[in-house]
Scaffold this motif. Structure first.
Motif, PDB file in Angstrom:
ATOM      1  N   UNK A  62       0.808  -1.228   0.000  1.00  0.00           N
ATOM      2  CA  UNK A  62       0.000   0.000   0.000  1.00  0.00           C
ATOM      3  C   UNK A  62       0.842   1.280   0.000  1.00  0.00           C
ATOM      4  N   UNK A  63       1.908   1.323   0.792  1.00  0.00           N
ATOM      5  CA  UNK A  63       2.694   2.554   0.849  1.00  0.00           C
ATOM      6  C   UNK A  63       3.339   2.904  -0.486  1.00  0.00           C
ATOM      7  N   UNK A  64       3.503   1.933  -1.375  1.00  0.00           N
ATOM      8  CA  UNK A  64       4.060   2.195  -2.701  1.00  0.00           C
ATOM      9  C   UNK A  64       2.972   2.419  -3.740  1.00  0.00           C
ATOM     10  N   UNK A  65       1.900   1.635  -3.686  1.00  0.00           N
ATOM     11  CA  UNK A  65       0.839   1.743  -4.687  1.00  0.00           C
ATOM     12  C   UNK A  65      -0.140   2.888  -4.405  1.00  0.00           C
ATOM     13  N   UNK A  66      -0.121   3.404  -3.188  1.00  0.00           N
ATOM     14  CA  UNK A  66      -1.030   4.500  -2.833  1.00  0.00           C
ATOM     15  C   UNK A  66      -0.272   5.799  -2.551  1.00  0.00           C
ATOM     16  N   UNK A  67       1.026   5.808  -2.843  1.00  0.00           N
ATOM     17  CA  UNK A  67       1.849   7.005  -2.618  1.00  0.00           C
ATOM     18  C   UNK A  67       1.523   8.045  -3.692  1.00  0.00           C
ATOM     19  N   UNK A  68       1.021   9.216  -3.295  1.00  0.00           N
ATOM     20  CA  UNK A  68       0.601  10.204  -4.298  1.00  0.00           C
ATOM     21  C   UNK A  68       1.757  11.002  -4.895  1.00  0.00           C
TER      22      UNK A  68
END
Length: 126
Positions: A62-68
């Motif tokens: 998540x921290x990589x795929x949801x990093x804006x």
């Protein structure tokens, strides 16, 4: 090409054109949040060009795929827009993540619709 020969430009080139699998995971991990001049991260570029399946599974978090990006776009937004949600792990494809808004209020569901890819959105999220 040795591990030390993968500079940021080469990593972005491979995220766009292919060959990410040849980059050692430790090198990718060290550069995963690097950005280009347009604010796109390595994961954003990979998502846009359908290369998430080439990324090592431990990096599909998540921290990589949801990093804006600076405009609020996430790799999930780009995967949805370009029809590559099939490469996103199912635990990321939740209603909470698919309704994250970018700077303009656009969600990955909006992006999927704009790209004609709504069929890739899991039914519970719609």
């Amino acid at each position: 090409m040795g591990a030390g020969q993968f500079d940021t430009a080469e990593i972005f080139r491979r995220a766009e054109q292919g060959g990410v699998r040849e980059i050692p995971e430790a090198v990718l991990r060290a550069h995963i949040q690097d950005t280009r001049m347009d604010g796109m991260t390595v994961m954003c570029v990979a998502a846009q060009h359908g290369r998430l399946s080439e990324m090592p599974e431990p990096l599909l978090l998540p921290q990589n795929l949801l990093h804006p990006s600076p405009t609020g776009l996430t790799p999930l937004h780009l995967a949805a827009r370009h029809g590559h949600l099939d490469q996103v792990p199912s635990f990321i494809l939740t209603e909470a993540n698919l309704t994250v808004r970018d700077t303009w209020g656009v969600t990955p569901i909006h992006k999927a619709a704009a790209g004609g890819n709504l069929r890739q959105i899991p039914a519970p999220a719609l």
